[in-house]
Design an enzyme around this catalytic site. Structure first.
Site, PDB file in Angstrom:
ATOM      1  CD1 TRP A 172      -0.229  -1.792   2.956  1.00  0.00           C
ATOM      2  CD2 TRP A 172       0.704   0.209   3.313  1.00  0.00           C
ATOM      3  NE1 TRP A 172       0.587  -1.907   4.052  1.00  0.00           N
ATOM      4  CE2 TRP A 172       1.175  -0.684   4.296  1.00  0.00           C
ATOM      5  CE3 TRP A 172       1.168   1.526   3.352  1.00  0.00           C
ATOM      6  CZ2 TRP A 172       2.072  -0.318   5.298  1.00  0.00           C
ATOM      7  CZ3 TRP A 172       2.074   1.904   4.330  1.00  0.00           C
ATOM      8  CH2 TRP A 172       2.508   0.976   5.292  1.00  0.00           C
ATOM      9  CE  LYS A 196      -3.534  -9.650  -1.621  1.00  0.00           C
ATOM     10  NZ  LYS A 196      -3.658  -8.267  -1.097  1.00  0.00           N
ATOM     11  CD  GLU A 199      -6.670  -6.776  -0.278  1.00  0.00           C
ATOM     12  OE1 GLU A 199      -5.664  -6.553   0.425  1.00  0.00           O
ATOM     13  OE2 GLU A 199      -6.690  -7.644  -1.176  1.00  0.00           O
ATOM     14  N   GLY A 249       6.545  -6.534   0.223  1.00  0.00           N
ATOM     15  CA  GLY A 249       5.872  -6.347   1.509  1.00  0.00           C
ATOM     16  C   GLY A 249       6.815  -6.684   2.640  1.00  0.00           C
ATOM     17  CB  SER A 250       6.190  -7.406   6.184  1.00  0.00           C
ATOM     18  OG  SER A 250       5.302  -8.488   6.094  1.00  0.00           O
ATOM     19  CD  GLU A 271      11.323  -4.001  -2.457  1.00  0.00           C
ATOM     20  OE1 GLU A 271      11.832  -4.059  -1.307  1.00  0.00           O
ATOM     21  OE2 GLU A 271      10.497  -3.167  -2.789  1.00  0.00           O
ATOM     22  CG  LEU A 272      10.873  -9.723   1.320  1.00  0.00           C
ATOM     23  CD1 LEU A 272      11.285 -10.981   2.051  1.00  0.00           C
ATOM     24  CD2 LEU A 272       9.385  -9.750   0.992  1.00  0.00           C
ATOM     25  CB  CYS A 305      11.090  -0.879   1.454  1.00  0.00           C
ATOM     26  SG  CYS A 305      11.263  -0.537  -0.297  1.00  0.00           S
ATOM     27  CD  GLU A 402      10.785  -1.951   6.814  1.00  0.00           C
ATOM     28  OE1 GLU A 402      10.274  -3.076   6.883  1.00  0.00           O
ATOM     29  OE2 GLU A 402      10.974  -1.353   5.750  1.00  0.00           O
TER      30      GLU A 402
END
Ligand code: NAD
Length: 498
Positions: A172, A196, A199, A249-250, A271-272, A305, A402
């Site tokens: 997001w 996806k 949301e 994401g995480s 890609e974290l 990030c 983080e």
């Protein structure tokens, strides 16, 4: 044709999912068809983080929708993989043109659902459309090679083939950027994709579906779904036709998805998170370093990030650095991203605000000093004040987890060796920065920092032609650069007599 007329024309049963006048019509996009709420589908509210108000309803895909999206992507792959690279590139380039034409309305949607200032949202759309242009060119250079054979009359070809249907999951914080990177890489390589988005921030991905359709992308090549993240990702990753996943994401979720896709022998690009160190040496241009780090640390309210979240300043330069850094941070104007003078918006959801409070409390309990900010702002929405913390021990959560929010931690160091050890002490390895006027120190930093990306004396991350990605817990693979296509291609040897 208006957005509403258009959505109805393509058949959105049961309403448009639009609650405020200028927010996007939210929909699934499966096999070239936009599908709104209704027909018994669940849906969820989309909230403006600057006000807490509901701005739209997002339909969730049913299991049948997910299966239909994979079936459509699989059927479309049979043709799309044979479309010449030049023609795939034309569609990508046209999509980039449309994105730039529609940038004002896409950006407004991002500010409404994600919260960042309108100028930042506009910058995201315009700058990141470049990813489609770059992949449009680079896909013409997906070369094979000819390997000299050991016998006469034998030809050995090494070919690169698209891997198949890709399942992608985007977060997001940069809802346009993260999605267009994955879509451009998949389509450029000749793959098809089911994606996806997050949301919380759906408008940019729905806009991307529209503009790729308008650019002439055949039905089924791009499909957009929404739902409960863990349920959707598990279903898609387990689908036979899905051959590759791409997730941003995480670290925790990335490891789960990597484990599942690994157990099924499906390739993954991940890609974290990161916790980027920025090392400021006393011989650097201190004013310039402080100004750049303040701008980058608080961009997108710190939800980036590669944000410089651990700032190490050489002791001799600490006071000079803090004078400028605090001056820049105190100049940040927090507010609704739609207001013209806002330079920092809200956090995207309430759970990030709670985490900011916990991180500051922990730091204070460990004798850290809060130089400015440190509190939730008393207004509707999810606002946390731009915060600077000093005198912070390396063991504080702010220095080990983080933060992903508007908190800058500044600490001191005395020797290059020492600061490199501290900078490299976490499991993350995404981005790192250094500031120095000495070529020797510059080399020591660029060689010694363990990260997928290192930038010295400037902000050098994220261009379409350079690889973006991390090592260790920060992920696998690259998005951008010529490495971008590696994750989307199989290598095939063809050895033939002639
Ligand atoms: P989270 O781990 O709950 O979610 C992160 C993202 O992954 C969200 O977009 C979410 O929709 C998605 N997600 C969650 N579970 C999933 C699943 N099982 N399958 C597929 N997608 C799933 O964390 P959060 O509270 O939303 O964000 C906080 C943390 O996420 C941050 O601390 C940061 O580390 C990380 N993050 C990283 C990036 C990045 O650019 N690398 C972007 C957003 C968030």
């Amino acid at each position: 044709m208006s957005e509403a007329e258009r959505l109805n024309a393509v058949g959105a049963p049961g309403g448009t999912g639009k609650a405020v006048e200028d927010y996007a019509e939210l929909a699934l996009f499966i096999n070239g068809r936009f599908i709104g709420s209704g027909e018994g589908r669940k849906s969820q509210e989309v909230v403006n983080p600057a006000t807490g108000e509901t701005i739209g309803r997002l339909p969730h895909a049913t299991v049948a929708d997910l299966d239909e999206a994979v079936r459509a992507a699989s059927a479309a792959f049979a043709d799309w993989r044979r479309v010449p690279a030049v023609e795939r590139g034309q569609i990508l380039r046209r999509a980039a043109e449309l994105a730039r034409e529609r940038a004002p309305s896409i950006a407004r949607g991002i500010t409404l659902d994600q919260g960042k200032p309108l100028a930042e949202a506009l910058g995201e759309v315009n700058a990141c459309s470049e990813h489609a242009v770059w992949h449009a060119e680079e896909c013409k250079r997906i070369y094979g090679r000819l390997v000299p054979a050991r016998q006469a009359g034998v030809r050995q070809l090494v070919e690169r083939e698209p891997i198949g249907v890709v399942a992608a999951f985007t977060p997001w914080n940069f809802p346009f950027n993260q999605a267009i990177r994955k879509i451009a890489a998949a389509l450029g390589a000749g793959c098809t994709i089911v994606i996806k988005g997050a949301e919380e921030t759906p408008s940019a991905l729905v806009a991307l579906a529209r503009l790729f359709q308008d650019a002439g992308l055949p039905d089924g090549c791009l499909n957009v779904v929404w739902g409960v993240p863990a349920e959707v990702s598990e279903h898609l990753i387990r689908a036979d036709a899905v051959r590759k996943i791409s997730f941003t994401g995480s670290v925790a979720v990335g490891k789960q998805l990597a484990a599942l896709s690994g157990s099924l022998m499906k390739r993954a690009t991940l890609e974290l998170g990161g916790h980027s160190p920025a090392i400021v040496c006393a011989d650097a241009d201190i004013d310039a370093a402080a100004t750049l780090l303040a701008a980058q640390k608080f961009r997108n309210a710190g939800q980036v990030c590669i944000s410089p979240s651990r700032i190490y300043v050489e002791r001799a330069a600490h006071d000079r650095f803090m004078d400028t850094f605090l001056d820049r941070v105190r100049g940040i104007r927090v507010g609704d991203g739609l207001a013209p003078d806002t330079t920092m918006g809200p956090l995207t959801h309430a759970r990030r605000v709670r985490q900011m409070t916990e991180l500051v409390e922990d730091a204070v309990n460990r004798q850290a000093r809060v130089e400015c900010g440190g509190e939730v702002l008393d207004r509707p929405g999810y606002f946390f004040a731009p915060t600077v913390v000093t005198n912070i021990p390396d063991s504080a959560y702010l220095m080990t987890l983080e933060p992903f929010g508007p908190i800058a931690s500044v600490t001191t160091f005395t020797a290059t060796e020492e600061v490199l050890t501290r900078a490299n002490s976490l499991a993350y390895g995404l981005a790192a920065m250094g500031f120095t006027s000495s070529p020797k120190t510059s080399q020591a930093l660029s060689q010694g920092l363990q990260a997928g990306m290192v930038s010295i004396n400037h902000w050098g991350f994220g261009a379409a032609e350079t690889p973006f990605g991390g090592i260790r817990d920060s992920g696998w693979g690259s998005e951008g650069g010529i490495e971008s296509f590696d994750g989307y291609l199989n290598t095939k040897l063809v050895s033939e007599t002639y």
